[in-house]
Design an enzyme around this catalytic site. Structure first.
Site, PDB file in Angstrom:
ATOM      1  N   ASN A   1       0.874  -1.172   0.000  1.00  0.00           N
ATOM      2  CA  ASN A   1       0.000   0.000   0.000  1.00  0.00           C
ATOM      3  C   ASN A   1       0.916   1.228   0.000  1.00  0.00           C
ATOM      4  O   ASN A   1       1.507   1.554   1.021  1.00  0.00           O
ATOM      5  CB  ASN A   1      -0.888  -0.022   1.250  1.00  0.00           C
ATOM      6  CG  ASN A   1      -1.689   1.256   1.418  1.00  0.00           C
ATOM      7  OD1 ASN A   1      -1.824   2.041   0.479  1.00  0.00           O
ATOM      8  ND2 ASN A   1      -2.225   1.479   2.615  1.00  0.00           N
ATOM      9  N   TRP A   2       1.007   1.857  -1.158  1.00  0.00           N
ATOM     10  CA  TRP A   2       1.943   2.990  -1.291  1.00  0.00           C
ATOM     11  C   TRP A   2       1.444   4.235  -0.556  1.00  0.00           C
ATOM     12  O   TRP A   2       2.175   5.187  -0.382  1.00  0.00           O
ATOM     13  CB  TRP A   2       2.154   3.332  -2.760  1.00  0.00           C
ATOM     14  CG  TRP A   2       2.995   2.348  -3.518  1.00  0.00           C
ATOM     15  CD1 TRP A   2       3.518   1.176  -3.065  1.00  0.00           C
ATOM     16  CD2 TRP A   2       3.413   2.475  -4.891  1.00  0.00           C
ATOM     17  NE1 TRP A   2       4.241   0.561  -4.065  1.00  0.00           N
ATOM     18  CE2 TRP A   2       4.187   1.326  -5.200  1.00  0.00           C
ATOM     19  CE3 TRP A   2       3.198   3.427  -5.890  1.00  0.00           C
ATOM     20  CZ2 TRP A   2       4.754   1.130  -6.463  1.00  0.00           C
ATOM     21  CZ3 TRP A   2       3.752   3.228  -7.144  1.00  0.00           C
ATOM     22  CH2 TRP A   2       4.533   2.096  -7.432  1.00  0.00           C
ATOM     23  N   LYS A   3       0.177   4.263  -0.201  1.00  0.00           N
ATOM     24  CA  LYS A   3      -0.442   5.456   0.399  1.00  0.00           C
ATOM     25  C   LYS A   3      -0.192   6.673  -0.505  1.00  0.00           C
ATOM     26  O   LYS A   3      -0.118   6.517  -1.723  1.00  0.00           O
ATOM     27  CB  LYS A   3       0.083   5.679   1.817  1.00  0.00           C
ATOM     28  CG  LYS A   3       0.031   4.417   2.676  1.00  0.00           C
ATOM     29  CD  LYS A   3       0.199   4.724   4.130  1.00  0.00           C
ATOM     30  CE  LYS A   3       0.426   3.450   4.902  1.00  0.00           C
ATOM     31  NZ  LYS A   3       0.086   3.555   6.287  1.00  0.00           N
TER      32      LYS A   3
ATOM     33  N   HIS B   1      -9.566   1.068   4.809  1.00  0.00           N
ATOM     34  CA  HIS B   1      -8.283   1.275   5.498  1.00  0.00           C
ATOM     35  C   HIS B   1      -8.510   2.239   6.662  1.00  0.00           C
ATOM     36  O   HIS B   1      -9.305   3.178   6.570  1.00  0.00           O
ATOM     37  CB  HIS B   1      -7.247   1.850   4.527  1.00  0.00           C
ATOM     38  CG  HIS B   1      -5.860   1.836   5.086  1.00  0.00           C
ATOM     39  ND1 HIS B   1      -5.431   2.782   5.988  1.00  0.00           N
ATOM     40  CD2 HIS B   1      -4.827   0.993   4.899  1.00  0.00           C
ATOM     41  CE1 HIS B   1      -4.172   2.502   6.324  1.00  0.00           C
ATOM     42  NE2 HIS B   1      -3.778   1.429   5.675  1.00  0.00           N
TER      43      HIS B   1
ATOM     44  N   GLU C   1      -6.926   4.646   7.734  1.00  0.00           N
ATOM     45  CA  GLU C   1      -6.721   6.075   7.434  1.00  0.00           C
ATOM     46  C   GLU C   1      -7.947   6.658   6.738  1.00  0.00           C
ATOM     47  O   GLU C   1      -8.279   7.829   6.925  1.00  0.00           O
ATOM     48  CB  GLU C   1      -5.437   6.245   6.604  1.00  0.00           C
ATOM     49  CG  GLU C   1      -4.200   6.019   7.474  1.00  0.00           C
ATOM     50  CD  GLU C   1      -2.972   5.488   6.742  1.00  0.00           C
ATOM     51  OE1 GLU C   1      -2.912   5.572   5.512  1.00  0.00           O
ATOM     52  OE2 GLU C   1      -2.069   4.973   7.442  1.00  0.00           O
TER      53      GLU C   1
ATOM     54  N   GLU D   1      -5.736  -5.099  10.419  1.00  0.00           N
ATOM     55  CA  GLU D   1      -4.714  -4.078  10.603  1.00  0.00           C
ATOM     56  C   GLU D   1      -4.977  -3.330  11.908  1.00  0.00           C
ATOM     57  O   GLU D   1      -5.754  -2.350  11.914  1.00  0.00           O
ATOM     58  CB  GLU D   1      -4.741  -3.090   9.440  1.00  0.00           C
ATOM     59  CG  GLU D   1      -4.421  -3.706   8.103  1.00  0.00           C
ATOM     60  CD  GLU D   1      -3.787  -2.702   7.162  1.00  0.00           C
ATOM     61  OE1 GLU D   1      -2.698  -2.977   6.656  1.00  0.00           O
ATOM     62  OE2 GLU D   1      -4.363  -1.620   6.957  1.00  0.00           O
TER      63      GLU D   1
ATOM     64  N   GLY E   1       2.144   2.053  10.618  1.00  0.00           N
ATOM     65  CA  GLY E   1       3.096   3.156  10.469  1.00  0.00           C
ATOM     66  C   GLY E   1       3.767   3.557  11.770  1.00  0.00           C
ATOM     67  O   GLY E   1       4.415   4.601  11.843  1.00  0.00           O
TER      68      GLY E   1
ATOM     69  N   SER F   1       3.123  -2.415  10.272  1.00  0.00           N
ATOM     70  CA  SER F   1       4.581  -2.425  10.468  1.00  0.00           C
ATOM     71  C   SER F   1       5.213  -3.787  10.167  1.00  0.00           C
ATOM     72  O   SER F   1       6.122  -4.224  10.868  1.00  0.00           O
ATOM     73  CB  SER F   1       4.939  -1.953  11.886  1.00  0.00           C
ATOM     74  OG  SER F   1       4.504  -0.613  12.077  1.00  0.00           O
TER      75      SER F   1
ATOM     76  N   GLY G   1       2.607  -1.294   4.253  1.00  0.00           N
ATOM     77  CA  GLY G   1       2.674   0.125   3.911  1.00  0.00           C
ATOM     78  C   GLY G   1       4.103   0.563   3.654  1.00  0.00           C
ATOM     79  O   GLY G   1       4.663   0.339   2.581  1.00  0.00           O
ATOM     80  N   GLY G   2       4.717   1.172   4.657  1.00  0.00           N
ATOM     81  CA  GLY G   2       6.043   1.777   4.509  1.00  0.00           C
ATOM     82  C   GLY G   2       7.072   0.883   3.834  1.00  0.00           C
ATOM     83  O   GLY G   2       7.801   1.331   2.932  1.00  0.00           O
TER      84      GLY G   2
HETATM   85  C1  PEP Z   1      -0.891   0.000   5.773  1.00  0.00           C
HETATM   86  O1  PEP Z   1      -0.833   1.119   5.328  1.00  0.00           O
HETATM   87  O2  PEP Z   1      -1.822  -0.735   5.445  1.00  0.00           O
HETATM   88  C2  PEP Z   1       0.159  -0.461   6.677  1.00  0.00           C
HETATM   89  C3  PEP Z   1       0.035  -1.635   7.225  1.00  0.00           C
HETATM   90  O3  PEP Z   1       1.200   0.400   6.893  1.00  0.00           O
HETATM   91  P1  PEP Z   1       2.616   0.061   7.601  1.00  0.00           P
HETATM   92  O4  PEP Z   1       3.097  -1.259   7.022  1.00  0.00           O
HETATM   93  O5  PEP Z   1       3.510   1.192   7.235  1.00  0.00           O
HETATM   94  O6  PEP Z   1       2.360  -0.050   9.057  1.00  0.00           O
END
Ligand code: PEP
Length: 252
Positions: free
Chosen positions: A9-11, A95, A97, A166, A172, A211, A232-233
């Site tokens: 997930n590039w956000k 999600h 966010e 999640e 994040g 994470s 994500g990251g």
């Molecule tokens: C996400 O954005 O779905 C996510 C899990 O982010 P991260 O891996 O950065 O925690």
């Protein structure tokens, strides 16, 4: 036997130049065929670029949200059918966010899920509790509310879809759920679906997100109800993302 997937997930990240470098590096790591699906969910303006670079490869692509509407006076929205025109296979919906920053309610998330399926996209339906909810011992109550909103329309609509657990406190933050915590939540979710339809529950891939890194992925993915990850990251670094993808496959 459930399919395994690792989805990035590039956000709100990327540029034409950085996407190209990232995807070219990833293409060197991910074979055309493998036991674990690999995909990236990118900002909508980059769908054409991503399609051009990934077509025919072992990496799929998708978007991070879709409109709950098909068309009309909804300024700023992007419909699932528009996304599908760019060869996208996946659509993340719900999600945390989107839920917390943009106010997507359970009802809206379900409408987006339905819109994604209507356009033949595979929805990745995200659920998860906040830190306050976890500390108050309300994790299962929150997960039940979120998944029940979808199950109210019948368990059959989960056929062919993906669920992602999640925990909001892990997204994040660098703080990952332990493999035992993840397994407990995933088993709870699967059990909830099984109360409606055991066959749908048994076939439903449930990804863990929060994470995920190369260093913790294998332990998380080894849990019986964890079928891969939503990342994500770490999905913005080709070598790290590829290592996470490898961690979902057989040990080397
Ligand atoms: C996400 O954005 O779905 C996510 C899990 O982010 P991260 O891996 O950065 O925690």
């Amino acid at each position: 036997m459930r399919s395994k997937s690792v989805v990035g997930n590039w956000k709100l990240n990327g540029s034409l130049a950085s996407n190209e470098a990232l995807l070219k590096a990833l293409l060197r790591e991910i074979p055309r065929q493998g036991p674990v699906a690999c995909a990236v969910c990118v900002p909508v303006p980059y769908l054409a670029q991503v399609q051009g670079l990934l077509q025919g490869s072992g990496i799929g692509w998708g978007c991070q949200d879709v409109s709950r509407f098909g068309k009309g006076a909804y300024t700023g929205d992007v419909s699932a059918a528009m996304v599908a025109e760019f060869g996208a296979r996946y659509a993340i919906v719900g999600h945390s966010e989107r839920r917390s920053i943009f106010g997507d309610t359970d009802e809206v998330v379900v409408a987006k899920y339905t819109a994604a399926r209507g356009a033949k996209l595979t929805p990745i339906f995200c659920v998860g509790e906040t830190l306050d909810e976890q500390e108050a011992g309300r994790t299962e109550a929150v997960l039940a509310r979120q998944i029940d909103a979808l199950l109210a329309g019948g368990a059959g609509q989960l056929n062919g879809s993906i669920l992602a657990y999640e925990p909001v406190w892990a997204i994040g933050t660098g703080k990952t759920a332990t493999s035992a915590q993840a397994q407990q939540a995933h088993a709870f979710l699967r059990g909830r679906v099984a109360q409606k339809d055991p066959a749908v529950a048994a076939a439903l891939p449930i990804l863990y997100g929060g994470s995920v890194k190369a260093s913790n992925a294998r332990e998380l993915f080894a849990m019986p109800d964890v079928d891969g990850g939503l990342v994500g990251g770490a999905s913005l670094v080709a070598e790290e993302f590829a290592a996470i993808w490898r961690a979902a496959g057989p040990a080397q």
